[in-house]
Design a protein around this motif. Sequence first.
Motif, PDB file in Angstrom:
ATOM      1  N   TRP A  53       0.835  -1.208   0.000  1.00  0.00           N
ATOM      2  CA  TRP A  53       0.000   0.000   0.000  1.00  0.00           C
ATOM      3  C   TRP A  53       0.864   1.249   0.000  1.00  0.00           C
ATOM      4  CZ3 TRP A  53      -4.362  -1.033  -1.756  1.00  0.00           C
ATOM      5  CH2 TRP A  53      -5.147  -2.099  -1.319  1.00  0.00           C
ATOM      6  N   PHE A  54       1.936   1.176   0.756  1.00  0.00           N
ATOM      7  CA  PHE A  54       2.799   2.356   0.819  1.00  0.00           C
ATOM      8  C   PHE A  54       3.390   2.662  -0.559  1.00  0.00           C
ATOM      9  CE2 PHE A  54       6.696   4.728   1.844  1.00  0.00           C
ATOM     10  CZ  PHE A  54       6.128   5.728   2.603  1.00  0.00           C
ATOM     11  N   ALA A  55       3.845   1.629  -1.231  1.00  0.00           N
ATOM     12  CA  ALA A  55       4.413   1.833  -2.565  1.00  0.00           C
ATOM     13  C   ALA A  55       3.359   2.405  -3.513  1.00  0.00           C
ATOM     14  CB  ALA A  55       4.961   0.518  -3.110  1.00  0.00           C
ATOM     15  N   LEU A  56       2.149   1.864  -3.430  1.00  0.00           N
ATOM     16  CA  LEU A  56       1.073   2.374  -4.296  1.00  0.00           C
ATOM     17  C   LEU A  56       0.775   3.831  -3.974  1.00  0.00           C
ATOM     18  CD1 LEU A  56      -1.322  -0.697  -4.288  1.00  0.00           C
ATOM     19  CD2 LEU A  56      -0.069   0.238  -6.236  1.00  0.00           C
ATOM     20  N   MET A  85       2.868   6.004  -2.844  1.00  0.00           N
ATOM     21  CA  MET A  85       3.926   6.845  -3.406  1.00  0.00           C
ATOM     22  C   MET A  85       3.756   6.998  -4.916  1.00  0.00           C
ATOM     23  SD  MET A  85       5.657   7.938  -0.910  1.00  0.00           S
ATOM     24  CE  MET A  85       7.107   8.631  -1.666  1.00  0.00           C
ATOM     25  N   MET A  86       3.238   5.949  -5.558  1.00  0.00           N
ATOM     26  CA  MET A  86       3.060   6.046  -7.007  1.00  0.00           C
ATOM     27  C   MET A  86       2.009   7.091  -7.382  1.00  0.00           C
ATOM     28  SD  MET A  86       3.495   2.180  -8.317  1.00  0.00           S
ATOM     29  CE  MET A  86       2.755   2.446  -9.908  1.00  0.00           C
ATOM     30  N   THR A  87       1.033   7.265  -6.501  1.00  0.00           N
ATOM     31  CA  THR A  87      -0.003   8.246  -6.846  1.00  0.00           C
ATOM     32  C   THR A  87       0.551   9.669  -6.871  1.00  0.00           C
ATOM     33  OG1 THR A  87      -0.717   8.536  -4.546  1.00  0.00           O
ATOM     34  CG2 THR A  87      -1.850   6.863  -5.832  1.00  0.00           C
ATOM     35  N   LEU A  88       1.728   9.866  -6.273  1.00  0.00           N
ATOM     36  CA  LEU A  88       2.370  11.184  -6.360  1.00  0.00           C
ATOM     37  C   LEU A  88       2.618  11.573  -7.815  1.00  0.00           C
ATOM     38  CD1 LEU A  88       5.121  11.150  -3.586  1.00  0.00           C
ATOM     39  CD2 LEU A  88       3.221  12.747  -3.775  1.00  0.00           C
ATOM     40  N   ASP A 126      -4.205  13.730  -1.286  1.00  0.00           N
ATOM     41  CA  ASP A 126      -2.891  14.264  -1.640  1.00  0.00           C
ATOM     42  C   ASP A 126      -1.763  13.501  -0.948  1.00  0.00           C
ATOM     43  OD1 ASP A 126      -0.740  15.771  -2.442  1.00  0.00           O
ATOM     44  OD2 ASP A 126      -1.879  17.643  -2.367  1.00  0.00           O
ATOM     45  N   ALA A 127      -1.146  12.610  -1.718  1.00  0.00           N
ATOM     46  CA  ALA A 127      -0.122  11.730  -1.146  1.00  0.00           C
ATOM     47  C   ALA A 127       1.065  12.515  -0.582  1.00  0.00           C
ATOM     48  CB  ALA A 127       0.360  10.745  -2.202  1.00  0.00           C
ATOM     49  N   PHE A 128       1.269  13.702  -1.108  1.00  0.00           N
ATOM     50  CA  PHE A 128       2.373  14.518  -0.618  1.00  0.00           C
ATOM     51  C   PHE A 128       2.289  14.717   0.896  1.00  0.00           C
ATOM     52  CE2 PHE A 128       3.558  18.893   0.609  1.00  0.00           C
ATOM     53  CZ  PHE A 128       4.936  18.770   0.494  1.00  0.00           C
ATOM     54  N   PRO A 153      -9.927   5.883   5.039  1.00  0.00           N
ATOM     55  CA  PRO A 153     -10.212   7.028   4.160  1.00  0.00           C
ATOM     56  C   PRO A 153      -9.320   7.031   2.922  1.00  0.00           C
ATOM     57  CG  PRO A 153      -9.966   7.741   6.436  1.00  0.00           C
ATOM     58  CD  PRO A 153      -9.599   6.293   6.399  1.00  0.00           C
ATOM     59  N   TRP A 154      -8.041   6.761   3.151  1.00  0.00           N
ATOM     60  CA  TRP A 154      -7.133   6.756   2.003  1.00  0.00           C
ATOM     61  C   TRP A 154      -7.505   5.643   1.023  1.00  0.00           C
ATOM     62  CZ3 TRP A 154      -3.669   2.996   0.229  1.00  0.00           C
ATOM     63  CH2 TRP A 154      -2.882   3.411  -0.849  1.00  0.00           C
ATOM     64  N   LEU A 155      -7.837   4.466   1.573  1.00  0.00           N
ATOM     65  CA  LEU A 155      -8.171   3.338   0.693  1.00  0.00           C
ATOM     66  C   LEU A 155      -9.378   3.676  -0.180  1.00  0.00           C
ATOM     67  CD1 LEU A 155      -7.696   0.151   2.894  1.00  0.00           C
ATOM     68  CD2 LEU A 155      -6.561   0.699   0.744  1.00  0.00           C
ATOM     69  N   ILE A 156     -10.394   4.273   0.440  1.00  0.00           N
ATOM     70  CA  ILE A 156     -11.574   4.656  -0.340  1.00  0.00           C
ATOM     71  C   ILE A 156     -11.153   5.637  -1.429  1.00  0.00           C
ATOM     72  CG2 ILE A 156     -13.795   5.852  -0.276  1.00  0.00           C
ATOM     73  CD1 ILE A 156     -14.092   4.871   2.602  1.00  0.00           C
ATOM     74  N   GLY A 157     -10.391   6.647  -1.024  1.00  0.00           N
ATOM     75  CA  GLY A 157      -9.926   7.635  -1.983  1.00  0.00           C
ATOM     76  C   GLY A 157      -9.090   6.997  -3.084  1.00  0.00           C
ATOM     77  N   PHE A 158      -8.230   6.080  -2.674  1.00  0.00           N
ATOM     78  CA  PHE A 158      -7.326   5.457  -3.634  1.00  0.00           C
ATOM     79  C   PHE A 158      -8.111   4.726  -4.715  1.00  0.00           C
ATOM     80  CE2 PHE A 158      -4.664   1.702  -4.759  1.00  0.00           C
ATOM     81  CZ  PHE A 158      -3.659   2.385  -5.417  1.00  0.00           C
TER      82      PHE A 158
END
Lengths: 355, 304, 296
Positions: B134-137, B139-142, B178-180, C17-22
């Motif tokens: 999940w963490f890698a994913l 970071m990819m969304t950045l 916002d992944a940032f 929340p992040w998972l839903i957003g993702f």
Amino acid sequence: MAAVTLSEVRKSYGGLEVVHGIDLEVKSGEFLVLVGPSGCGKSTLLRMIAGLEEITDGTIAIGERIVNDVPASQRNLSMVFQSYALYPHMSVRKNLAFGLTNLRMPRPEIERRVAEAAKILQIGELLERKPRQLSGGQKQRVAIGRAIVREPQLFLFDEPLSNLDAELRVQMRVELANLYNRLGTTMIYVTHDQVEAMTMATRIAVLSKGNIEQVGTPYELYNFPRNRFVATFIGSPKMNILEANAMGGAATVADFGTLPVVVPDGPISVGIRPEQVLIGRDGDLVAEGKVTLVEYLGSEIFVHLRLASGRDMLAKAANTAQHKIGDEVSVALRRESLHTFDANGLTAPRATTTA
Amino acid sequence: MADTTLVGAAPTHPTTAQIAAAIREERARRGKRAALLKHIFLIITSLVMIYPLIWMLASSLKPDNQIFGNLGLWPSELRWENYTAGWNAMAVSFTRFFLNSTFVTVLSVIGNVISCSFAAYAFARLEFSGKNIWFALMMMTLMIPYHVVLIPQYILFLKAGWVDSYLPLIVPRFLAGDAFFIFLMVQFFRQLPRDLDEAAMIDGCNPFKIYWAIILPLSVPAMATAAIFSFIWTWEDFLGPLVYLNDMRDYTVPLALRSFIAQDSVSAYGQLFAMSVLSIVPIVIFFIIFQRLIIRGIAMSGLK
Amino acid sequence: MNKFIRRNLAGYTFLLPWLIGFFALAVGPIVSSLYLSFTDYDAVAAPSWIGLENYEFMVKDRRFWKALSVTFSFVVISVPAKLVFALAVAMILDRGVRAIGWYRALFYLPSILGGSIAVAVLWRQLFENDGLVNTLLGVVGVDGPNWLSDPRYSLTTLIVLAVWQFGSPMLIFLAGLRAIPQELYEAAEIDAAGKFRRFFAITLPLLAPVIFFNLVLQMIEAFKSFSGAFVISGGKGAPLDSLLFFTVYLYNEAFSYFRMGYASALAWVLLLIIAVFTAVAFWTSKYWVHYENERS
Ligand SMILES: Nc1ncnc2c1ncn2[C@@H]1O[C@H](COP(=O)(O)OP(=O)(O)O)[C@@H](O)[C@H]1O
Ligand SMILES: [Mg+2]
């Protein structure tokens, strides 16, 4: 107050097992010290008891209750960390009260306990300070205070004194011992320092590489170590070890000659504590040597010796002894003060002395 | 390779210390002149950098006919009317636009800080299966440009009947969009000693309580940094409002400014500049107050 | 099972929340955008499947190629220029400059404001025919071009705007320079390495990871840039499509002409371009980026 029972407790990180099937019974009201070289798994074991680390296999019981699946907060124990782990944003008072507030304890009771702990630990005037305004020793007291206000059934300590300077460490050692005598609660205390272990423990468990080597009172460990590891780990300065060879019930020790032993033939070792190494000829085994270094400690002296064969020994002598570097001396050992270890390092039974 | 040989060679040199001392002395002598040159360069650069902004400020107070073809910064007369007239130059007054912007920005900041700190806490402090993936994913969304997800998101919000409301601008902020910010907070949380969590666990805290009573209070600088950046970027955001807001009464300030140019590209430059200045006033104020945090935040996260 | 839930409950709750957003705002849209790129869709009627038609059209679409070339030119010129400038200023600021806090803040201010419409508006006026830039050029005797309406010069305005915002890579460079031990320079000086040699032998190699980081980041940012180009080009990429940034083209296809299918295809191409550039940067990085704690 509660007993703690570990049976077949194991811990692996990834595929690597670091604690190998530990069985240990900590009696109610006992001060048990887990001691061993760093990296041997003491903290891991303690953290499993605390509930901070999952148990890979085996069971841990506190009192009658098996706690394998009980979260740390419900094990009714307190822990003091090496780093103190005081909450930096809370005053000392809040630090002490935090755990109690979480238990929804009534306010007056919280205040009573905080005041009492502050009195015991003499931190009354520090209560409104933040941790960063405290010295190391004061932080340590607060950390202990935070542990005792909970009035838990079990205290856990992970090297609580190792961040203190030598003088404070000795002082806190005494205070901790007094605290134990006063509360009488079960305590499990982790340290790599065998002096701490010897001075505070009612019983000591010696760990090495994820195994328990021996459990016993300080007296038992010092005088009747079960194996060579325990013999050399406990006691300062370290026990002298002489390599030897056993053949038909007699061991040949270079420089000293032979002595009767009860071990199978093969390479063995013989140990003797420095205070039992006598300078002079008054013993069962005698060798010749030379003084290479003299350390004057005030109450006693350490005399470093080199025997004819070139091996080194350490002797502890009275502070009146007059040895100088280069002196030629005789070294004598008494048979009853020798420890014999077989090829696997296990302590061999004593030979019934006749000669 | 070259650097390692240099490093390796130095300590074996017999008089290293002396030479170094001599060099320091020589450097101090040369230092003064170099420092002067540096400052001259830096001052000129700063002036060039800042000149356009000052020019904008000056122009906002000039009569329209003095703005162009004129390098001077000081207006012959201060035209404060540019501000009052500009404020009401459009069918809807700027009061409305500022209120709209404030509404969207405040809610976005709150959403961002809450949801991103949640995710960051999970990544930095909790153990769960699949965490690294999940963490890698995350970071990819950045890397994903907003334009790529814009169309499907638009369709989604259109179907939900959210277009022409602020929901498409605000709801994603509550979903840690916002992944940032997640990354920034993860970096910060990781610096806090683990022992604190463990001590709190023993003191009877569950993960929620640890987040609330230990991690958050100790992360005020990170939260503030995230809030400030979030404020600035939301306040400046143009594409989102451009796509989702069609009714002028819903416009945010940047959208209003852009209609300002579109509606009369001819004359009222003084007013246009006046409104431009006002639109960045909140940002500049924030920057002045929080510049330490902002600059530390950039260095800490290494992003943007 | 119970144990499994207990171990994961807290983590996934916080992540929820992040998972839903993702899934709802990233994965879902990316996937559906891929689907839409094979359809003809106007956001009103149902999308109709047209296979590869959008992509076939794209290959022949002059504006698509124009948008690509404008965007590439912008990235290829503005990113290196910005980084070189940022590094130069960072090195000047690095050691022993008084009032460094001041300069740092001043140089960073444009990065904070750069994305705002106010600055885009300002930029447009600066480069007007009789704007500040040409007036300044006139002072030194140069007859400045008509920046905004001459397609040969219009991109320059945006490149200058990008370089003007060199503040954030500068701050990152500064942090990187701080991490280089001063002794290395002294050692090199003792070995009689000149200024240039020191720069190429010490600063550059030790800073390589930071340079790489800034490069990737700024590249992505440059590909994504939109509002400056949108405002300065009057929303359409004018003059003569010379400011037709890929993002501007995409926006117009989607929201001016409601060709959502074609715009989705464009979006996917943009995603792939950025992915390829990032991948290439990472792939080449092993030849020029050496991390300090790396054993060779
Ligand atoms: N989280 C962890 N992951 C992997 N290995 C660990 C972890 N924690 C401890 N270890 C390993 O387990 C062993 C025992 O560690 P520890 O219990 O901390 O030792 P001690 O407290 O006796 O010094 C060490 O070899 C250590 O490297
Ligand atoms: Mg330990």
